[in-house]
Write an enzyme that holds these catalytic residues in place. Structure first.
Site, mmCIF file in Angstrom:
data_model
loop_
_atom_site.group_PDB
_atom_site.id
_atom_site.type_symbol
_atom_site.label_atom_id
_atom_site.label_comp_id
_atom_site.label_asym_id
_atom_site.label_seq_id
_atom_site.Cartn_x
_atom_site.Cartn_y
_atom_site.Cartn_z
ATOM 1 N N HIS A 171 35.470 43.690 41.936
ATOM 2 C CA HIS A 171 35.899 44.527 43.060
ATOM 3 C C HIS A 171 37.035 45.448 42.621
ATOM 4 O O HIS A 171 38.062 44.998 42.130
ATOM 5 C CB HIS A 171 36.305 43.646 44.244
ATOM 6 C CG HIS A 171 35.133 42.940 44.850
ATOM 7 N ND1 HIS A 171 35.189 41.653 45.343
ATOM 8 C CD2 HIS A 171 33.840 43.339 45.010
ATOM 9 C CE1 HIS A 171 34.009 41.298 45.801
ATOM 10 N NE2 HIS A 171 33.169 42.308 45.610
ATOM 11 N N GLU A 218 40.901 45.140 43.210
ATOM 12 C CA GLU A 218 41.485 43.867 42.825
ATOM 13 C C GLU A 218 42.018 43.923 41.389
ATOM 14 O O GLU A 218 41.609 43.174 40.503
ATOM 15 C CB GLU A 218 40.466 42.754 43.069
ATOM 16 C CG GLU A 218 40.064 42.711 44.536
ATOM 17 C CD GLU A 218 38.866 41.853 44.879
ATOM 18 O OE1 GLU A 218 38.302 42.040 45.973
ATOM 19 O OE2 GLU A 218 38.495 40.979 44.060
ATOM 20 N N HIS A 271 39.063 37.182 41.410
ATOM 21 C CA HIS A 271 39.171 38.133 42.524
ATOM 22 C C HIS A 271 40.595 38.083 43.066
ATOM 23 O O HIS A 271 41.383 37.210 42.694
ATOM 24 C CB HIS A 271 38.218 37.738 43.656
ATOM 25 C CG HIS A 271 36.776 37.997 43.344
ATOM 26 N ND1 HIS A 271 36.078 39.056 43.864
ATOM 27 C CD2 HIS A 271 35.897 37.337 42.542
ATOM 28 C CE1 HIS A 271 34.838 39.038 43.417
ATOM 29 N NE2 HIS A 271 34.700 38.009 42.614
ATOM 30 N N GLU A 293 40.387 33.288 43.864
ATOM 31 C CA GLU A 293 41.009 34.389 44.592
ATOM 32 C C GLU A 293 42.495 34.286 44.302
ATOM 33 O O GLU A 293 43.124 33.299 44.661
ATOM 34 C CB GLU A 293 40.775 34.231 46.106
ATOM 35 C CG GLU A 293 39.375 34.510 46.561
ATOM 36 C CD GLU A 293 39.114 35.999 46.725
ATOM 37 O OE1 GLU A 293 40.010 36.810 46.427
ATOM 38 O OE2 GLU A 293 38.009 36.339 47.138
HETATM 39 N N1 LIG Z 1 37.587 39.293 46.730
HETATM 40 S S1 LIG Z 1 36.927 39.154 48.138
HETATM 41 O O1 LIG Z 1 37.944 39.208 49.145
HETATM 42 O O2 LIG Z 1 35.900 40.164 48.254
HETATM 43 N N2 LIG Z 1 36.194 37.714 48.244
HETATM 44 C C1 LIG Z 1 35.082 37.529 47.345
HETATM 45 C C2 LIG Z 1 34.878 36.060 46.975
HETATM 46 C C3 LIG Z 1 34.653 35.168 48.131
HETATM 47 C C4 LIG Z 1 33.369 34.729 48.405
HETATM 48 C C5 LIG Z 1 33.157 33.855 49.469
HETATM 49 C C6 LIG Z 1 34.212 33.430 50.268
HETATM 50 C C7 LIG Z 1 35.493 33.884 50.000
HETATM 51 C C8 LIG Z 1 35.716 34.762 48.942
HETATM 52 C C9 LIG Z 1 33.814 38.106 47.976
HETATM 53 O O3 LIG Z 1 32.927 38.466 47.183
HETATM 54 O O4 LIG Z 1 33.753 38.149 49.213
HETATM 55 ZN ZN LIG Z 2 36.738 40.387 45.261
#
Ligand SMILES: NS(=O)(=O)N[C@@H](Cc1ccccc1)C(=O)O
Ligand SMILES: [Zn+2]
Ligand SMILES: [Ca+2]
Ligand SMILES: [Ca+2]
Length: 324
Positions: free
Chosen positions: A69, A72, A204, A277
């Site tokens: 992403h 990030e 992330h 995260e």
């Molecule tokens: N970096 S994020 O905020 O996009 N979160 C990521 C990773 C993620 C995936 C599932 C639940 C929580 C977080 C995503 O792909 O949504």
């Molecule tokens: Zn992400």
């Protein structure tokens, strides 16, 4: 490039320069390779770290990937921290030395170079998430790379079919060249039908979480993920959380995601894959754009977890004291 106040972050050219420097300084244990090119033609670096690095040895392999992403950016710093930690620690720190001698470590510092460069273009932040590939026929751009993987693609309302959506999954699995290239690399690590990569972390930001599969279902066990495997994921996830203070949970307990990288790495290739995260927990603490002053602290925060994952890569089940 980044706004002047945040010059401590590495933009694409600075990231590449850092990796070139490391390859020059540590040729015995580090190779700089490439996954291929992003949609807009930027090289996607692939770093290999191990003893006898030019040889493919029979050692458990680990994958750390960052920056699916675009906004990030702290995750690129996390990948550069891992490069620095493994190279500068080799021959000095016994734990790091043992891991580099007995594992083959793959680091992908930048899965989304086009998105990252766009996000900081003009010296200001665009809050961009996706890649920069044209989608649909209305002039829109962007596939959400973490919804474009091919396990349970678009199965469960865990992504969007709308081209303008932040979680647009693309017209098909692996539509994005960036996910294609990492998929092809992972598949290339199958030797005599056995996947050499045993474990991985997909970095992330933000929320300070440790996530494990599946994301597509709230069920704790499902096809291809049995009770012992669930217990192993949870046990390792909780151990990582003890070391970095993040919150450990199954990915779907937050929200359902389909087409995520960790669901594919696990279900398709049997890789013990986690999503981390990183910092911060809330928008109030900087959200996607925390000050560069937190980089050192918030990357080093994941040193122990990153090393522990590598140590369990020969047999993750050891975490639940199970033989095979
Ligand atoms: N970096 S994020 O905020 O996009 N979160 C990521 C990773 C993620 C995936 C599932 C639940 C929580 C977080 C995503 O792909 O949504
Ligand atoms: Zn992400
Ligand atoms: Ca080796
Ligand atoms: Ca090998």
């Amino acid at each position: 490039g980044f706004p002047a106040a945040d010059s401590g972050y590495h933009d694409y050219a600075e990231m590449q320069a850092e990796l070139d420097k490391a390859a020059k300084a540590y040729p015995k244990i580090l190779q700089k390779l490439s996954l291929g090119k992003s949609y807009e033609g930027r090289d996607m670096p692939l770093i290999k770290i191990s003893d006898n690095v030019a040889k493919d040895e029979n050692e458990p392999e680990i994958l750390y990937d960052a920056h699916q992403h675009a906004r990030e950016h702290l995750t690129v710093e996390m990948a550069l921290y891992l490069v620095k930690m493994f190279t500068e620690g080799y021959g000095k720190d016994s734990r790091i030395t043992r891991i580099v001698d007995t594992r083959e470590i793959w680091i992908v510092p930048d899965m989304n170079p086009d998105g990252g460069e766009y996000d900081v273009s003009g010296g200001k932040y665009h809050s961009w998430r996706k890649n920069r590939q044209p989608v649909g026929n209305g002039g829109y751009k962007g596939v959400d790379l973490n919804r474009n993987w091919g396990y349970k693609f678009a199965c469960c309302d865990g992504s969007s079919p709308v081209v303008s959506s932040e979680t647009y999954h693309g017209p098909s699995a692996f539509f994005a060249p960036e996910t294609q290239h990492l998929r092809d690399f992972v598949l290339s690590r199958r030797v005599n039908g056995v996947q050499q990569i045993k474990a991985g972390i997909d970095f992330h930001t933000y929320s300070e979480l440790i996530l494990w599969p599946y994301g597509y279902t709230t069920q704790t066990t499902a096809a291809g993920l049995n009770g012992d495997q669930q217990k192993t994921f949870a046990t390792l996830g909780k151990a990582f959380a003890k070391s970095n203070g993040y919150t450990p949970e199954q990915s779907s307990s937050l929200y359902i995601t389909d087409g995520s990288i960790i669901d594919w790495l696990w279900a398709n290739q049997g890789i013990w894959a986690f999503t981390f995260e990183m910092y911060p927990t809330t928008p109030g603490k900087g959200g996607f754009y925390p000050p560069a002053s937190v980089i050192n602290r918030e990357t080093a925060r994941n040193q122990d977890a990153s090393l522990t994952l590598a140590e369990y890569a020969d047999c993750a089940y050891r975490a639940i004291k199970k033989e095979q």
